[in-house]
Design an enzyme around this catalytic site. Structure first.
Site, PDB file in Angstrom:
ATOM      1  CD  GLU A 182      40.554   4.668 -36.892  1.00 22.24           C
ATOM      2  OE1 GLU A 182      40.431   6.029 -36.842  1.00 22.24           O
ATOM      3  OE2 GLU A 182      39.656   4.345 -37.838  1.00 22.24           O
ATOM      4  CG  HIS A 228      64.355  12.078 -56.850  1.00 28.02           C
ATOM      5  ND1 HIS A 228      65.420  12.288 -57.507  1.00 28.02           N
ATOM      6  CD2 HIS A 228      63.149  11.662 -57.642  1.00 28.02           C
ATOM      7  CE1 HIS A 228      65.166  11.944 -59.086  1.00 28.02           C
ATOM      8  NE2 HIS A 228      63.167  11.489 -58.699  1.00 28.02           N
ATOM      9  CE  LYS A 247      38.432  10.289 -30.374  1.00 26.01           C
ATOM     10  NZ  LYS A 247      36.891   9.567 -30.683  1.00 26.01           N
TER      11      LYS A 247
HETATM   12  O1  PA5 Z   1      36.951   4.823 -38.735  1.00 24.22           O
HETATM   13  C1  PA5 Z   1      36.180   5.377 -37.716  1.00 24.22           C
HETATM   14  O2  PA5 Z   1      35.096   5.399 -37.510  1.00 24.22           O
HETATM   15  C2  PA5 Z   1      37.184   7.002 -37.759  1.00 24.22           C
HETATM   16  O3  PA5 Z   1      38.390   7.394 -38.243  1.00 24.22           O
HETATM   17  C3  PA5 Z   1      36.342   8.028 -37.921  1.00 24.22           C
HETATM   18  O4  PA5 Z   1      35.622   8.286 -39.588  1.00 24.22           O
HETATM   19  C4  PA5 Z   1      36.409   9.208 -37.037  1.00 24.22           C
HETATM   20  O5  PA5 Z   1      37.275   9.043 -35.885  1.00 24.22           O
HETATM   21  C5  PA5 Z   1      35.732  10.242 -37.182  1.00 24.22           C
HETATM   22  O6  PA5 Z   1      34.904  10.326 -36.087  1.00 24.22           O
HETATM   23  P1  PA5 Z   1      32.760  10.771 -36.638  1.00 24.22           P
HETATM   24  O7  PA5 Z   1      32.109  10.439 -37.781  1.00 24.22           O
HETATM   25  O8  PA5 Z   1      32.259  10.191 -35.525  1.00 24.22           O
HETATM   26  O9  PA5 Z   1      32.939  12.715 -36.069  1.00 24.22           O
END
Ligand code: PA5
Length: 447
Positions: free
Chosen positions: A289, A310, A424
């Site tokens: 990310e 494996h 989303k």
């Molecule tokens: O690193 C990030 O910001 C994302 O992976 C969030 O942790 C994830 O989308 C969950 O978001 P939230 O804590 O707002 O529900």
């Protein structure tokens, strides 16, 4: 002093002598941007000082909350997705005895996860199990609006209300969210749940050392002070110098970027301990990310050996030469297990008699490393003496700091995630969420 060591000896066939000294200048710039807070995403750097600045009262409050939960719950459900669950799961799985569930007497609640998927089967089965157990819940969402945990919380809140009655259910819920924004904050305030704050300047995937990770880890019966102490030690090393010879975070960020520029597009994080599987998952999220954007980024993959030797071993040894490996190498196991002698030796394994299983595992690691290097796969080794709270704290901060430096070296903002919005929007449109009418029509035509 940090215990974590980075070993890059197995890069010498892949990175020329002058590459690293040449890259050093770039890393110095990235390090300055990070510590002077002048780089991209600089409003999300709260994690840098977290291990040093975390309030002692907050740690005590979390420990007391964990104690209270242990008294009322056999099972603790952690609801969250992405950065709101992967860090705690990584630490818990690394420290937990995998067969603990089979013990009758347990001092600490068994921790399970929800809201990290939308599976009807998974959540139905979870609710079925919760019918039989006393349980408590942490609902974790920084934005407070993420669909998966919000749906799971609605299901579990409804179940809790039926099982314990609305009033009693309240004392079994803890919310971890933003200080003031989001639907979860509003819900928590209205219902009067105990609430813990995810600081504004810390993004989800950098939040494991906030209550997001600390509360579940404390409920699991592990030492959060030692975890934070490990992170604090690594912070000192990370901030102290931008010299790759002194700062393992700088060295890791430098070599992975050099390899990337030499056509190594995929990094595989490898562990020889199956309990590090979720550490790999957490790392994949952190780097995926943070770096995968603007049509750039090393693709983070993961394997656990020797099991995956494996399955994926063939590809790694012999497939496309676009890979490099980073191995989390653990020196000592927690327990001792020796291979017994067998006078009949029908399996021909008496050459292993008396050896510890960890020695066999270590030889598998060393043998595999050499084979993969010979096959054209550069190898980085992260060495830790053992898996415990302190070394995990070091490892977490090591990866966080290195990821930020590496993202800057790549030229991206390591602290945003614009790409996760696309799915989303489509999901909301397909579900007919108010406000998405136009998209709903367009998308439905494409199905
Ligand atoms: O690193 C990030 O910001 C994302 O992976 C969030 O942790 C994830 O989308 C969950 O978001 P939230 O804590 O707002 O529900």
């Amino acid at each position: 002093m940090i215990d974590l060591q980075l070993d890059i000896r197995n890069l010498k066939n892949f990175i020329g002598d002058k590459c690293l000294p040449r890259f050093q200048e770039e890393i110095v710039k990235c390090h300055q941007q990070l510590v002077n807070r002048t780089g991209k995403g600089n409003n999300f750097l709260g994690w840098i000082d977290l291990p040093e600045n975390i309030d002692h009262d907050l740690i005590q409050r979390i420990q007391k909350e964990a104690e209270r939960i242990s008294k009322i719950a056999e099972v603790f459900v952690v609801i969250g997705i992405g950065g709101s669950y992967l860090g705690s799961r990584a630490i818990l799985e690394a420290l937990n005895d995998p067969f603990k569930q089979m013990e009758k007497e347990k001092r600490y609640p068994h921790i399970v996860f929800a809201g990290e998927n939308l599976s009807e089967d998974y959540h139905s089965s979870l609710l079925g199990m919760l019918n039989q157990k006393d349980y408590a819940v942490a609902v974790i969402s920084k934005s407070g609006t993420t669909t998966e945990p919000a749906v799971a919380f609605r299901l579990i809140k409804n179940h809790l209300g039926k099982k314990y009655g609305k009033e009693n259910a309240r004392s079994r819920i803890v919310a971890i969210t933003d200080a003031s924004r989001g639907a979860l904050k509003k819900l928590a305030d209205t219902e009067g749940y105990p609430c813990y704050v995810i600081p504004d300047d810390i993004g989800g995937r950098y939040s494991v050392l906030t209550p997001v990770g600390l509360l579940p880890v404390a409920v699991g019966g592990f030492d959060i002070v030692s975890l934070l102490d490990g992170a604090r030690k690594m912070r000192e090393a990370a901030l102290h110098s931008s010299d790759c010879e002194q700062n393992p975070c700088a060295l890791y960020a430098a070599v992975r970027n050099i390899l990337f520029r030499n056509g190594k597009l995929v990094e595989i994080l490898v562990a020889y301990e199956p309990n590090l599987l979720y550490m790999i998952e957490w790392w994949k999220q952190l780097f995926g990310e943070s770096e995968g954007k603007d049509k750039k980024g090393i693709f983070p993959a993961g394997v656990t050996f020797t099991s995956d030797l494996h399955s994926m071993g063939q590809y790694i040894q012999d497939g496309m030469r676009t890979l490099f490996e980073t191995v989390i190498s653990v020196e000592s196991p927690k327990r001792l297990l020796q291979i017994p002698n067998d006078p009949e030796n029908l399996d021909g394994l008496n050459f292993l008699s008396g050896k510890r299983l960890s020695e066999v595992n270590k030889m598998a690691e060393l043998g595999t490393t050499l084979a993969h290097v010979d096959g054209g796969v550069p190898n980085i080794r992260i060495h830790i003496p053992a898996v415990n709270e302190n070394t995990l704290g070091q490892l977490i901060y090591f990866f966080e700091f290195a990821c930020a430096l590496s993202g800057y070296a790549l030229g991206v903002n390591p602290f945003d995630q614009p790409g996760v919005e696309a799915y989303k929007n489509n999901m909301f449109a397909l579900l007919g969420k108010p406000g998405y009418e136009k998209e709903t029509e367009t998308l439905r035509k494409r199905l």
